[in-house]
Design an enzyme around this catalytic site. Structure first.
Site, PDB file in Angstrom:
ATOM      1  N   LYS A 125      -8.807  28.525  35.741  1.00 11.71           N
ATOM      2  CA  LYS A 125     -10.060  29.230  35.462  1.00 11.71           C
ATOM      3  C   LYS A 125      -9.927  30.081  34.193  1.00 11.71           C
ATOM      4  CE  LYS A 125     -11.590  29.457  40.302  1.00 11.71           C
ATOM      5  NZ  LYS A 125     -11.951  30.387  41.421  1.00 11.71           N
TER       6      LYS A 125
ATOM      7  N   HIS B 163      -8.753  26.896  40.478  1.00 13.50           N
ATOM      8  CA  HIS B 163      -9.568  26.173  41.465  1.00 13.50           C
ATOM      9  C   HIS B 163      -8.835  24.910  41.883  1.00 13.50           C
ATOM     10  CE1 HIS B 163     -12.939  24.126  43.405  1.00 13.50           C
ATOM     11  NE2 HIS B 163     -12.466  23.044  42.819  1.00 13.50           N
TER      12      HIS B 163
ATOM     13  N   GLU C 299     -15.543  16.188  42.942  1.00 18.32           N
ATOM     14  CA  GLU C 299     -15.239  17.080  41.818  1.00 18.32           C
ATOM     15  C   GLU C 299     -14.632  16.302  40.647  1.00 18.32           C
ATOM     16  OE1 GLU C 299     -12.996  20.248  43.692  1.00 18.32           O
ATOM     17  OE2 GLU C 299     -14.829  21.122  44.502  1.00 18.32           O
TER      18      GLU C 299
ATOM     19  N   TYR D  20     -20.335  24.622  41.889  1.00 20.16           N
ATOM     20  CA  TYR D  20     -20.304  25.661  42.919  1.00 20.16           C
ATOM     21  C   TYR D  20     -21.579  25.677  43.771  1.00 20.16           C
ATOM     22  CZ  TYR D  20     -15.921  27.806  41.332  1.00 20.16           C
ATOM     23  OH  TYR D  20     -14.596  28.064  41.042  1.00 20.16           O
TER      24      TYR D  20
ATOM     25  N   ASN E  67      -9.157  34.738  40.636  1.00 15.83           N
ATOM     26  CA  ASN E  67      -8.053  34.105  41.370  1.00 15.83           C
ATOM     27  C   ASN E  67      -7.428  32.911  40.647  1.00 15.83           C
ATOM     28  OD1 ASN E  67     -10.070  32.270  41.848  1.00 15.83           O
ATOM     29  ND2 ASN E  67     -10.091  32.515  44.082  1.00 15.83           N
TER      30      ASN E  67
HETATM   31  P1  IDP Z   1     -11.671  28.465  47.070  1.00 17.20           P
HETATM   32  O1  IDP Z   1     -11.687  28.620  45.565  1.00 17.20           O
HETATM   33  O2  IDP Z   1     -10.389  28.986  47.664  1.00 17.20           O
HETATM   34  O3  IDP Z   1     -12.021  27.079  47.530  1.00 17.20           O
HETATM   35  P2  IDP Z   1     -14.338  29.257  47.933  1.00 17.20           P
HETATM   36  O4  IDP Z   1     -14.640  29.940  49.220  1.00 17.20           O
HETATM   37  O5  IDP Z   1     -14.743  27.826  47.776  1.00 17.20           O
HETATM   38  O6  IDP Z   1     -12.785  29.451  47.639  1.00 17.20           O
HETATM   39  O7  IDP Z   1     -15.015  30.120  46.797  1.00 17.20           O
HETATM   40  C1  IDP Z   1     -15.093  29.613  45.483  1.00 17.20           C
HETATM   41  C2  IDP Z   1     -14.751  30.725  44.514  1.00 17.20           C
HETATM   42  O8  IDP Z   1     -15.735  31.752  44.599  1.00 17.20           O
HETATM   43  C3  IDP Z   1     -13.423  31.447  44.806  1.00 17.20           C
HETATM   44  O9  IDP Z   1     -12.299  30.760  44.286  1.00 17.20           O
HETATM   45  C4  IDP Z   1     -13.651  32.772  44.105  1.00 17.20           C
HETATM   46  O10 IDP Z   1     -13.472  32.633  42.688  1.00 17.20           O
HETATM   47  C5  IDP Z   1     -15.126  33.015  44.364  1.00 17.20           C
HETATM   48  N1  IDP Z   1     -15.354  33.841  45.548  1.00 17.20           N
HETATM   49  C6  IDP Z   1     -15.312  33.452  46.847  1.00 17.20           C
HETATM   50  N2  IDP Z   1     -15.599  34.470  47.672  1.00 17.20           N
HETATM   51  C7  IDP Z   1     -15.847  35.523  46.866  1.00 17.20           C
HETATM   52  C8  IDP Z   1     -16.203  36.898  47.114  1.00 17.20           C
HETATM   53  O11 IDP Z   1     -16.361  37.329  48.265  1.00 17.20           O
HETATM   54  N3  IDP Z   1     -16.364  37.698  46.021  1.00 17.20           N
HETATM   55  C9  IDP Z   1     -16.197  37.241  44.746  1.00 17.20           C
HETATM   56  N4  IDP Z   1     -15.872  35.963  44.469  1.00 17.20           N
HETATM   57  C10 IDP Z   1     -15.689  35.122  45.507  1.00 17.20           C
HETATM   58 MG    MG Z   2     -13.768  25.993  47.636  1.00 21.80          MG
END
Ligand code: IDP
Ligand code: MG
Length: 154
Positions: free
Chosen positions: A12, A118, A131, A52, A115
């Site tokens: 990212k 992805h 994807e 997303y 984080n």
């Molecule tokens: P993942 O990336 O581990 O699959 P997902 O639940 O699919 O997680 O969420 C996609 C992305 O959205 C996460 O990687 C993170 O960057 C962001 N995200 C998810 N939950 C939150 C939140 O509660 N606050 C801010 N960003 C979030």
């Molecule tokens: Mg996800």
């Protein structure tokens, strides 16, 4: 088990800015996964919304789209046995604060909204193929043998 499962991974914008592309690529290479596609791109609004889409109704969606479009990302396809699940286990939990040391998010992040990486969700059937299709044309994915393949699989 089939050794040609493919999964989608992306460093990212925060990971790119922090100089983590090489470190992240190394981890997958050393694990024995095979890089079959890669591109350095800036995601536009349309692609961000497609990628997303499942989170459209979440309170963090607008911030997530702003973040993922804010700078270049390094998108990749990795191939190997059980690739989607194995990559997710190397990535860690969604929240770096909940991720074990030794995982990518557990080693390089502190904040849920930053984080670093992805990876396709192994619990979301077909997410890897969806994807990959979204980010890559078929002719951008290469078929070749790694010279260590005979030593990676029994
Ligand atoms: P993942 O990336 O581990 O699959 P997902 O639940 O699919 O997680 O969420 C996609 C992305 O959205 C996460 O990687 C993170 O960057 C962001 N995200 C998810 N939950 C939150 C939140 O509660 N606050 C801010 N960003 C979030
Ligand atoms: Mg996800």
């Amino acid at each position: 088990m089939s050794s040609d499962e493919r999964t989608f991974v992306m460093v990212k914008p925060d990971g790119v800015q922090r100089g983590l592309i090489g470190e992240i690529v190394s981890r997958f290479e050393e694990r024995g996964l095979k890089l079959v596609g890669g591109k350095f791109i800036q995601i536009d609004q349309e692609l961000a919304h497609d990628h997303y889409g499942e989170h459209e109704d979440k309170p963090f969606f607008d911030g997530l789209v702003e973040f993922i479009t804010s700078g270049p990302v390094f998108a990749m396809v990795w191939e190997g046995a059980d690739a989607t699940r194995q990559v997710r286990s190397m990535v860690g939990e969604t929240d770096p604060a909940e991720s074990a040391p030794g995982t990518i998010r557990g080693d390089f992040g502190l904040d849920l909204g930053r984080n670093v990486i992805h990876a396709s969700d192994h619990e979301d059937e077909g997410a890897n193929e969806r994807e990959i299709d979204l980010f890559f044309d078929e002719d951008e994915l290469l078929d070749y043998e790694r010279i260590d393949e005979a030593w990676l699989y029994e």
